[in-house]
Design an enzyme around this catalytic site. Structure first.
Site, PDB file in Angstrom:
ATOM      1  N   LYS A   1     -14.062   2.263  -3.113  1.00 38.77           N
ATOM      2  CA  LYS A   1     -15.103   2.684  -1.893  1.00 38.77           C
ATOM      3  C   LYS A   1     -16.151   3.342  -2.321  1.00 38.77           C
ATOM      4  CE  LYS A   1     -11.319   3.296   1.814  1.00 38.77           C
ATOM      5  NZ  LYS A   1     -10.804   4.198   2.530  1.00 38.77           N
TER       6      LYS A   1
ATOM      7  N   HIS B   1       7.572 -26.688   0.404  1.00 37.68           N
ATOM      8  CA  HIS B   1       6.801 -27.901  -0.349  1.00 37.68           C
ATOM      9  C   HIS B   1       5.528 -27.099  -1.080  1.00 37.68           C
ATOM     10  CE1 HIS B   1       9.044 -30.755   1.946  1.00 37.68           C
ATOM     11  NE2 HIS B   1       8.893 -29.846   2.802  1.00 37.68           N
TER      12      HIS B   1
ATOM     13  N   GLU C   1       0.818  -1.075  -0.015  1.00 39.06           N
ATOM     14  CA  GLU C   1       0.160  -0.164   0.009  1.00 39.06           C
ATOM     15  C   GLU C   1       0.770   1.107   0.176  1.00 39.06           C
ATOM     16  OE1 GLU C   1      -2.843   0.460   3.253  1.00 39.06           O
ATOM     17  OE2 GLU C   1      -4.626   0.811   1.902  1.00 39.06           O
TER      18      GLU C   1
END
Ligand code: PA5
Length: 445
Positions: A414, A300, A279
């Protein structure tokens, strides 16, 4: 003390794909200018550095009240308001809820299933709720706060006693509610942004609630700050971390930074780092893409990609010297050739051997990596890790010539949500969503 070992980033060790000393020398004037900007607190958001000197008495008093009066402690927050608290709990009190009180729940989403399950597990009369939001208006946090506020009142619990608001000292709806209702409130200093706030009451209240010393965490941060404010890049681990990753991205197109702690408790720290790094730096078409991983587990799962996949990564290990405890692998199945080499060694020997081997395997094929080492996982060194990464991130943002403290890219999403949820002033955004939905209907199978 935290140590950065960057040998496997350097040309001397990994050859042509590594960094030459002269490349770092060549950036020194820029580093020294940035150092001056940081020291002069050119931007108000650099106030996260001032957190290291804060008075923790109010935090400690509030934590002791919570410990003495409640069985559950719920944190409502998102982004920087939740990732830091989670990193602290998992590192310093793993499996906390299985044998410790108050139990801790960190709710950082608006998934109704999780919220419902959490509420079904907690007797609200015995629950303290810490609502954390710097802006005081984040939809996710405020909506879960509204649910909890209503449920608490209906359950007959004393909201004034049970809610603690952690927010801006003056601004925002949460501060307004706290003032109007007389809620207990702790302040995040106005300059300090969400993802740089873990060493404010955001993380420190929870630390004290679970029995971790806020003062030790700050002491660790203060001690590493001395080194992270050295103007000489070769002596400053935070600046060097930024410079190395910057050169790798600019010169070698290595845009991915994999953060791999070799300790289960540090996985949430890697997630906290990823928010901070992503960010803060992902702007104006530039940035570095972090992703969290875990050693040995992801050997793995991901290691194949790091070894033979695209050459776009730098792998960053976090190593721990002393795990605090150790477990000997017993000498059982001694007649089995494929197993008897393990008996007699310890688990910490094995995890350290695997980390070193992975580092070497990468270096051997000239894939750059570096290691951040800490002596042990405790409050002091968590404080060091948090502050080191914050200094490194702010510095790297300046190196890229961007503002590492804002996040303009999250606004449009938003705004569409506000439109869909009927917020006043966002009617046009609602229309835009509806038009886009029509287009989405054409391309489906
Ligand atoms: O770093 C930031 O500023 C953001 O990621 C915030 O932490 C996040 O959006 C939550 O914001 P707030 O604390 O205002 O609710």
């Amino acid at each position: 003390m935290l140590e950065l070992n960057f040998s496997n980033m350097m040309g001397e060790v990994i050859g042509q794909k590594g960094i030459a000393e002269r490349q770092i020398e060549g950036i020194k004037t820029t580093v020294s200018n940035i150092d001056k900007r940081i020291k002069s607190k050119e931007r108000p958001e650099l106030a996260f550095i001032d957190l290291l000197e804060q008075d923790t008495s109010e935090i400690k008093k509030t934590a002791s009240f919570i410990r003495d009066n409640f069985e559950n402690f719920i944190i409502l927050g998102i982004g920087g308001s939740a990732l830091g608290p989670r990193a602290i709990t998992e590192a310093l009190s793993p499996f906390h809820n299985l044998d410790k009180k108050p139990r801790v729940f960190i709710y950082d989403n608006v998934d109704p299933g999780t919220l419902d399950r959490m509420l079904s597990l907690t007797d609200l009369k015995k629950t303290a709720v810490n609502v954390i939001t710097k802006s005081g208006s984040t939809a996710e946090t405020m909506s879960s706060f509204m649910v909890l506020w209503d449920r608490m009142n209906k359950a007959g619990s004393d909201a004034l006693k049970s809610f603690i608001a952690t927010t801006d000292p003056e601004k925002g709806n949460l501060r307004k509610i706290a003032n109007e209702k007389g809620l207990k409130a702790l302040s995040i200093p106005s300059g300090v942004g969400g993802r740089y706030s873990v060493l404010s009451p955001v993380g420190l209240l929870l630390a004290e609630v679970i029995g971790v010393s806020a003062d030790e965490m700050l002491q660790g941060a203060r001690d590493i700050h001395q080194r992270c404010s050295d103007a000489e890049v070769w002596k400053n681990p935070a600046y060097l971390f930024g410079v190395l990753l910057y050169i790798m991205e600019r010169e070698e197109k290595r845009t991915m930074n994999v953060m791999v702690p070799y300790a289960d408790g540090l996985k949430p720290l890697a997630e906290w780092f990823c928010q901070l790094w992503a960010e803060s730096l992902g702007k104006l078409g530039t940035g570095l893409t972090p992703y969290p991983s875990l050693g040995t587990t992801d050997q793995h799962s991901q290691l194949q990609l790091w070894m033979e996949g695209p050459e776009d990564k730098v792998v960053i290990f976090i190593k721990v010297d002393d795990y605090g405890v150790d477990i000997k692998i017993p000498k059982v199945f001694q007649d089995m050739d494929g197993l008897n080499y393990l008996g007699g060694h310890t688990m910490s020997e094995l995890i350290k051997a695997e980390q070193e081997s992975t580092e070497l395997a990468l270096a051997k094929i000239k894939r750059p990596n570096m290691a951040i080492g800490i002596p042990k996982i405790d409050a002091y060194h968590m404080g060091q890790l948090f502050h080191f990464f914050e200094m490194a991130t702010a510095f790297t943002g300046f190196l890229y010539g961007i503002n590492p403290f804002n996040q303009p890219g999250v606004e449009e999403g938003k705004n569409f949500t506000y439109g869909m949820m009927g917020k006043k002033g966002f009617e046009a955004k609602k229309e835009e969503v509806e038009k886009a939905r029509e287009k989405k209907m054409c391309w489906r199978v």
